[in-house]
Structures are given as C-alpha cells and as structure tokens.
Design an enzyme around this catalytic site. Structure first.
Site, mmCIF file in Angstrom:
data_model
loop_
_atom_site.group_PDB
_atom_site.id
_atom_site.type_symbol
_atom_site.label_atom_id
_atom_site.label_comp_id
_atom_site.label_asym_id
_atom_site.label_seq_id
_atom_site.Cartn_x
_atom_site.Cartn_y
_atom_site.Cartn_z
ATOM 1 N N ARG A 109 0.841 -1.193 0.000
ATOM 2 C CA ARG A 109 0.000 0.000 0.000
ATOM 3 C C ARG A 109 0.877 1.245 0.000
ATOM 4 N NH1 ARG A 109 -1.901 -3.774 3.328
ATOM 5 N NH2 ARG A 109 -0.927 -2.861 5.159
ATOM 6 N N GLY A 111 1.090 3.681 1.975
ATOM 7 C CA GLY A 111 1.661 4.074 3.253
ATOM 8 C C GLY A 111 2.477 2.990 3.909
ATOM 9 N N CYS A 112 2.785 1.943 3.165
ATOM 10 C CA CYS A 112 3.425 0.766 3.754
ATOM 11 C C CYS A 112 4.814 0.582 3.180
ATOM 12 C CB CYS A 112 2.579 -0.471 3.462
ATOM 13 S SG CYS A 112 3.252 -1.995 4.105
ATOM 14 N N GLY A 113 5.815 0.534 4.054
ATOM 15 C CA GLY A 113 7.179 0.388 3.591
ATOM 16 C C GLY A 113 7.663 -1.042 3.545
ATOM 17 N N CYS A 115 5.395 -3.905 3.632
ATOM 18 C CA CYS A 115 4.241 -4.784 3.486
ATOM 19 C C CYS A 115 4.655 -6.127 2.919
ATOM 20 C CB CYS A 115 3.215 -4.148 2.552
ATOM 21 S SG CYS A 115 2.487 -2.633 3.178
#
Length: 246
Positions: A109, A111-113, A115
């Site tokens: 996603r 905002g996900c570093g 994931c």
C-alpha cells in the site's frame, strides 16, 4: 490491453465558499495498482501514482537489496495488462533465487514500507555503512527547502503527493520525483539516478515526509550519505542512521 492511467485526473466536486455551494472540477492524484515482475515471475503489487514507473521498478529493486548491484538489473520495460501497468524487470539469474525467497505476497500500500515481509529479518534489514564525506552549508540547505515546492508539479495541482528531491552539496535541486506514497517517491528518485548512471554519493536526498526507518534503510542501502526530511524522524530511523553513518 488497458491504456496508461494518468497521474492526475479531474473529478466533479462541490465547494463551500462564502456560505454558498457551487459545482466545480478538481484535480485529484491517481492511485493505481502497479505490478512488479522479475524474469516474468510476479513479485509484488503496489499502489502508486502511475508516473515514472520504470524508475520505481529499478529503484525498488536496488533499495530493497533484491540484487547486489544496480548492474544486475539487466532490463526494465513497462507493460499494460487489463488490470493495470506492469513493470517487467530482468535480473541476473543467480539473483532470482534471492528474489523468490523474499517474494511479497501482500499488496504494497502507499503508506506501507515493508508490506508482505515474512520475517523480522526481512523487515528490519541492516545496510552496510555509507561512505564518509559530504558537507552542505546551512544556507544551501535552506535554499533547497525554499525551492522544493516549485519542483512539485503534480502536487501543485492536487495537494496530495510526496516528493523526493536530489540535491547537490551546494543546495541546488537537480531532480524530483513525486508519488502518493513517500517510499515510492524515494524509489522513483533512486531509480531515475541509477538509470542515468549518476553517482548517489555526490549529493543528498530531501523528502517531504517524515524520516521513517524505511526511508533511512532505502537511502543507506544505495549509499546515499545524507537524508533530509521536512518532518520528524522515528527512533528506529535515528538508530539505523547512526549505525550506518547516514
């Protein structure tokens, strides 16, 4: 095949101004699924702004240490499937096993570093120390901060995109990449430099986000000497920066 999705779309909105509703059109940043494949094998799907996608693919591959050196990315091409864009990367065959072992099964996603990382070792990866050197005067840093907004072309019309800028030690901005995800903006910047054959030690990175652990991790992995962020760092980011000399 579907046509490429634009980075910015126009949508109808209702605006409230001076006590009155009115119909208008607003420019909104696109957020689209982008697939990355290695030697035709699917690896990850990320939600990103559909611009500079070859930069994103190359930058992600190197900053995530999926290869040992940028030269091991032999080809990057953009394809368009019915579901969306696909960045098809070709890497050295002996690196493919390493990529498959770290295959991400979750959507990355915006905002996900990290994931989809399956182990703590995958998520908390420790890059080697960066090279010493690199100095900027306060005036140069202030110049870069003042002029960054004028480089944010997509954000100027939408107000919802992060930027990552490459800045010389004199404070002059040379290149900017934008994305709805801060990690993607940084990967796009890294990828653009690597594809151009530029030296990632001859300057520093300025980002419009916080200095999170993943941003420090990516920067240190490719040998960037300094990361400047407009917002606060996290404790884990500070720890990693100290450990790598960033």
């Amino acid at each position: 095949m579907s046509s490429p999705e634009p980075a910015v779309v126009e949508l109808p909105v209702r605006r409230w101004r001076s006590g009155v509703w009115s119909a208008a059109t607003d420019r909104v940043a696109s957020e689209a699924p982008v697939a990355l494949t290695y030697n035709s094998i699917p690896h990850v799907v990320m939600l990103a702004t559909p611009s500079d996608l070859l930069d994103l693919g190359v930058g992600f591959t190197v900053s995530e240490a999926l290869v040992d050196a940028p030269s091991q990315v032999r080809e990057a091409r953009l394809e368009h499937s019915p579901a969306g864009p696909v960045v098809a990367l070709s890497i050295a065959q002996h690196q493919l096993t390493q990529v498959l072992q770290r295959r991400r099964n979750l959507t990355g996603r915006t905002g996900c570093g990290v994931c989809g990382a399956e182990t703590i070792e995958d998520a908390i990866r420790r890059p080697p120390p960066v090279a010493a050197g690199g100095v900027i005067a306060r005036q140069g840093l202030e110049q870069a901060l003042r002029t960054l907004h004028s480089w944010q072309v997509l954000n100027a019309g939408t107000g919802s995109l992060h930027a990552a800028a490459w800045v010389g030690w004199d404070g002059a901005i040379h290149l900017v990449r934008e994305d709805v995800g801060r990690h993607h903006a940084l990967d796009k910047l890294i990828g653009a430099h690597l594809r151009a054959g530029a030296d990632l030690q001859q300057g520093f990175v300025l980002v419009t986000s916080r200095a999170s652990y993943e941003m420090v991790q990516k920067a240190a992995t490719v040998g960037v000497r300094m990361l400047v962020a407009v917002s606060a760092p996290t404790a884990l980011a500070v720890e990693l920066a100290s450990a790598t000399g960033l």
